[in-house]
Design a protein around this motif. Structure first.
Motif, short mmCIF file in Angstrom:
data_model
loop_
_atom_site.label_atom_id
_atom_site.label_comp_id
_atom_site.label_asym_id
_atom_site.label_seq_id
_atom_site.Cartn_x
_atom_site.Cartn_y
_atom_site.Cartn_z
N ASP A 59 22.58 -40.80 -15.66
CA ASP A 59 22.55 -39.83 -14.57
C ASP A 59 21.18 -39.16 -14.50
N ILE A 60 20.63 -38.86 -15.69
CA ILE A 60 19.34 -38.14 -15.72
C ILE A 60 18.29 -38.90 -14.93
N VAL A 61 18.13 -40.20 -15.22
CA VAL A 61 17.08 -40.97 -14.55
C VAL A 61 17.49 -41.33 -13.12
N ASN A 82 13.06 -33.71 -23.96
CA ASN A 82 11.78 -33.74 -24.66
C ASN A 82 11.68 -34.80 -25.76
N THR A 83 12.78 -35.52 -26.01
CA THR A 83 12.71 -36.51 -27.09
C THR A 83 11.69 -37.60 -26.74
N ALA A 84 11.75 -38.08 -25.48
CA ALA A 84 10.83 -39.14 -25.06
C ALA A 84 9.39 -38.64 -25.18
N GLY A 119 25.80 -21.75 -16.27
CA GLY A 119 25.43 -22.55 -17.43
C GLY A 119 24.73 -23.86 -17.09
N ARG A 120 24.55 -24.12 -15.78
CA ARG A 120 23.80 -25.33 -15.42
C ARG A 120 22.70 -24.97 -14.43
N TYR A 121 21.47 -25.25 -14.82
CA TYR A 121 20.32 -24.84 -14.01
C TYR A 121 19.43 -26.04 -13.76
N GLN A 123 15.98 -25.58 -13.78
CA GLN A 123 15.04 -25.36 -14.87
C GLN A 123 15.82 -24.66 -15.97
N PHE A 124 15.89 -25.27 -17.13
CA PHE A 124 16.60 -24.65 -18.25
C PHE A 124 15.74 -24.85 -19.49
N HIS A 125 16.16 -24.26 -20.59
CA HIS A 125 15.31 -24.30 -21.78
C HIS A 125 16.06 -24.88 -22.98
N GLY A 128 14.77 -27.71 -29.67
CA GLY A 128 15.12 -29.02 -30.21
C GLY A 128 14.32 -29.37 -31.44
N VAL A 129 14.84 -30.31 -32.21
CA VAL A 129 14.09 -30.82 -33.36
C VAL A 129 14.15 -32.35 -33.33
N GLU A 130 13.13 -32.98 -33.87
CA GLU A 130 13.09 -34.44 -33.97
C GLU A 130 12.49 -34.78 -35.33
N GLY A 258 24.86 -38.84 -22.91
CA GLY A 258 24.39 -39.33 -21.61
C GLY A 258 23.01 -39.95 -21.59
N LEU A 259 22.48 -40.33 -22.75
CA LEU A 259 21.14 -40.92 -22.78
C LEU A 259 21.22 -42.25 -23.53
N ASP A 260 20.41 -43.22 -23.08
CA ASP A 260 20.59 -44.59 -23.60
C ASP A 260 19.99 -44.85 -24.98
N LEU A 280 26.94 -26.87 -25.91
CA LEU A 280 25.86 -25.95 -26.29
C LEU A 280 24.69 -26.69 -26.90
N GLY A 281 24.85 -27.98 -27.08
CA GLY A 281 23.76 -28.76 -27.66
C GLY A 281 24.27 -30.10 -28.10
N GLY A 282 23.33 -31.03 -28.31
CA GLY A 282 23.75 -32.34 -28.77
C GLY A 282 22.56 -33.14 -29.23
N ARG A 285 20.91 -40.11 -33.51
CA ARG A 285 19.87 -41.01 -34.00
C ARG A 285 19.35 -41.86 -32.86
N TYR A 286 18.08 -42.22 -32.96
CA TYR A 286 17.50 -43.15 -31.98
C TYR A 286 16.55 -44.08 -32.72
N ASP A 287 17.15 -44.97 -33.53
CA ASP A 287 16.34 -45.79 -34.43
C ASP A 287 15.51 -46.86 -33.72
N GLU A 308 20.01 -21.24 -22.42
CA GLU A 308 20.78 -20.41 -21.47
C GLU A 308 22.26 -20.39 -21.85
N ARG A 309 22.79 -21.57 -22.15
CA ARG A 309 24.23 -21.65 -22.48
C ARG A 309 24.53 -20.89 -23.76
N ILE A 310 23.63 -20.97 -24.73
CA ILE A 310 23.86 -20.27 -25.99
C ILE A 310 23.86 -18.76 -25.74
P1 HAM Z 1 21.25 -33.34 -23.62
O1 HAM Z 1 22.64 -33.44 -24.08
O2 HAM Z 1 20.91 -33.98 -22.33
O3 HAM Z 1 20.34 -33.95 -24.77
O4 HAM Z 1 20.82 -31.82 -23.55
C1 HAM Z 1 20.97 -30.97 -24.65
C2 HAM Z 1 21.51 -29.63 -24.23
O5 HAM Z 1 20.70 -29.06 -23.21
C3 HAM Z 1 22.91 -29.65 -23.62
O6 HAM Z 1 23.91 -29.71 -24.62
C4 HAM Z 1 22.94 -28.32 -22.89
O7 HAM Z 1 23.22 -27.27 -23.80
C5 HAM Z 1 21.51 -28.20 -22.40
N1 HAM Z 1 21.42 -28.60 -20.99
C6 HAM Z 1 21.36 -29.85 -20.49
N2 HAM Z 1 21.27 -29.82 -19.14
C7 HAM Z 1 21.31 -28.52 -18.78
C8 HAM Z 1 21.24 -27.83 -17.53
N3 HAM Z 1 21.12 -28.47 -16.36
N4 HAM Z 1 21.31 -26.46 -17.53
C9 HAM Z 1 21.41 -25.78 -18.70
N5 HAM Z 1 21.46 -26.39 -19.91
C10 HAM Z 1 21.41 -27.73 -19.95
C11 HAM Z 1 18.99 -34.04 -24.73
O8 HAM Z 1 18.28 -33.46 -23.94
C12 HAM Z 1 18.41 -34.85 -25.87
N6 HAM Z 1 16.95 -34.89 -25.72
C13 HAM Z 1 18.80 -34.23 -27.19
C14 HAM Z 1 18.22 -34.95 -28.36
C15 HAM Z 1 17.13 -34.60 -29.07
N7 HAM Z 1 18.69 -36.07 -28.89
C16 HAM Z 1 17.92 -36.42 -29.90
N8 HAM Z 1 16.96 -35.53 -29.99
#
Ligand code: HAM
Length: 424
Positions: A59-61, A82-84, A119-121, A123-125, A128-130, A258-260, A280-282, A285-287, A308-310
């Motif tokens: 969906d993202i792409v 930001n992982t990519a 809870g869905r924006y 621009q959101f913030h 993260g850690v990698e 939701g990411l490949d 609230l987060g997720g 691994r991405y080996d 924002e959600r937190i």
């Molecule tokens: P994600 O599940 O797409 O993963 O986003 C992580 C978190 O960002 C979500 O659980 C949610 O809390 C918040 N989030 C996502 N979209 C929105 C939105 N439209 N508005 C507000 N909050 C939002 C990633 O982004 C991966 N890069 C996580 C990751 C890092 N996997 C490995 N390393």
């Protein structure tokens, strides 16, 4: 238009921003404790980076990216995650030359074009850690425990950790076949998106939020039963590590994320009472991702948490802060303004937060302002005391006050605060 921010974006104003600063402080302190170093990557990247790493069918792409052509006709995209970008930075800056694992963290804005709601924006913030360079399940557990401790420090004690393993390139194709066979007879009843997913990426059907699709999944084969020996061993070690660290988890066989780019471990943190946007987060691994982006095969794992959600989830918790000022310098008459200016400068130089009046207010109005700013002390300058070379120091909570010589007053205030802090 001129007085309205774009849909799905918002201002973070004084009063709220203090909660952000505190959250960011907690995140930075924890990352320091766990030995993760901060990385800051650009807000936009080449569009291709996200297409290749997050995946064309996600969906993202497919639906959510803010992509644009710059003046040189290059396609750029505001980062939707930001992982990519961190993988790109890892390769571009040869961070693989550092002692492994390389452990990084970030805090910053992301952009996704989605229908805004609580809870869905757009621009959101994310915080993260990698971490790169280790296949150890103990690293998966460390990453999960960092997130878990972060929520705990914010007072969020009812977070549920959902866990799954989606295998690797060796075992996933077999599961994909099992899934396709299972869905074959049901595919006409799937939603339109899932009919496409059935063709391009059937695993994604597991993640569909449509009630109709969910009801078709009863009895579906579970991926954990199709894992190859290596993935199964990894998953079982991770579960042992989590149990060892007293971190409760719930296995969710439908969790695919939701990411490949994910392989093996995937996880998500959900909160109560957040309605539809309860993730609230997720992470996971991405080996294969570093290799996909042109590097040597390098395992990776990480998470991102939605700030924002937190903060929404923290509303009812004890995570509240009252912004305060240490000293307010008030004047009885304007002749005292110059001395007030010097005292404020001296106090700030000593690391004491303070403010004064710039609106020609009466003394009464200045004291009211000191109250609004939650000042701990008010210094009152002017009048008879000033002619005697003194000023008044008033404690706002007790109302206790004393006169003190102007020469040495800043130092006296500083020393008194130090003593108070040491007895707290
Ligand atoms: P994600 O599940 O797409 O993963 O986003 C992580 C978190 O960002 C979500 O659980 C949610 O809390 C918040 N989030 C996502 N979209 C929105 C939105 N439209 N508005 C507000 N909050 C939002 C990633 O982004 C991966 N890069 C996580 C990751 C890092 N996997 C490995 N390393």
């Amino acid at each position: 238009m001129l007085t309205k921010a774009p849909r799905g974006t918002r201002d973070i104003l004084p009063g709220e921003v203090e909660r952000w600063l505190l959250l960011e402080d907690i995140a930075r302190n924890l990352c320091c404790l766990y030995n993760y170093r901060e990385i800051r990557t650009p807000i936009f990247e080449h569009t291709e980076l996200f297409q290749r790493s997050v995946g064309e069918d996600t969906d993202i792409v497919a639906k959510e990216m803010y992509s644009f052509k710059d003046r040189s006709d290059r396609s750029l995209t505001l980062r939707p995650e930001n992982t990519a970008s961190v993988v790109r930075a890892y390769l571009e800056n040869k961070l693989f030359g550092l002692p492994q694992p390389v452990k990084l963290y970030y805090i910053g804005p992301m952009f996704r074009y989605d229908r805004p709601q609580a809870g869905r924006y757009r621009q959101f913030h994310q915080f993260g850690v990698e971490a790169f360079g280790s296949l150890a399940p103990a690293l998966d557990a460390e990453i999960i425990s960092l997130a878990y401790e972060f929520y705990r420090r914010l007072g969020l004690n009812n977070i549920v950790l959902e866990l799954n393993s989606i295998g690797c390139e060796n075992c996933r194709p077999r599961y994909r076949d099992l899934l396709k066979n299972f869905l074959e007879t049901r595919k006409e009843k799937l939603c339109r998106d899932c009919r496409n997913r059935f063709i391009n990426n059937p695993l994604r059907v597991l993640d569909c939020k449509e009630a109709g699709c969910r009801s078709l999944l009863t009895g579906i084969p579970k991926i954990v039963t199709s894992l190859c020996p290596e993935c199964a061993a990894h998953f079982s070690s991770l579960k042992e590590e989590l149990t060892n660290m007293d971190i409760p988890y719930k296995i969710n066989p439908f969790l695919v994320r939701g990411l490949d780019y994910y392989t093996k471990t995937v996880f998500e943190f959900t909160g109560e009472s957040l309605g539809a946007q309860n993730s609230l987060g997720g992470g996971g691994r991405y080996d294969g991702l570093v290799e996909l982006c042109g590097g040597q095969p390098t395992p990776g794992i990480g998470f991102a948490l939605g700030i924002e959600r937190i903060l929404l989830a923290c509303k009812g918790e004890k995570f509240k802060i009252n912004p305060s000022l240490q000293v307010y310098v008030a004047v009885i008459d304007r002749e005292a303004d110059k001395i007030a200016g010097r005292l404020v400068k001296e106090l700030r130089g000593m690391g004491i937060s303070c403010d004064r009046d710039y609106l020609d207010r009466s003394l009464k109005a200045q004291l009211k302002q000191a109250g609004r700013l939650n000042a701990g002390l008010v210094v009152i300058l002017g009048g008879r005391e000033m002619q005697e070379g003194k000023g008044i120091i008033r404690q706002m909570d007790s109302g206790k006050q004393e006169t003190y010589p102007l020469a040495g007053m800043a130092e006296y205030i500083w020393k008194t605060r130090e003593q108070e802090d040491s007895t707290k």
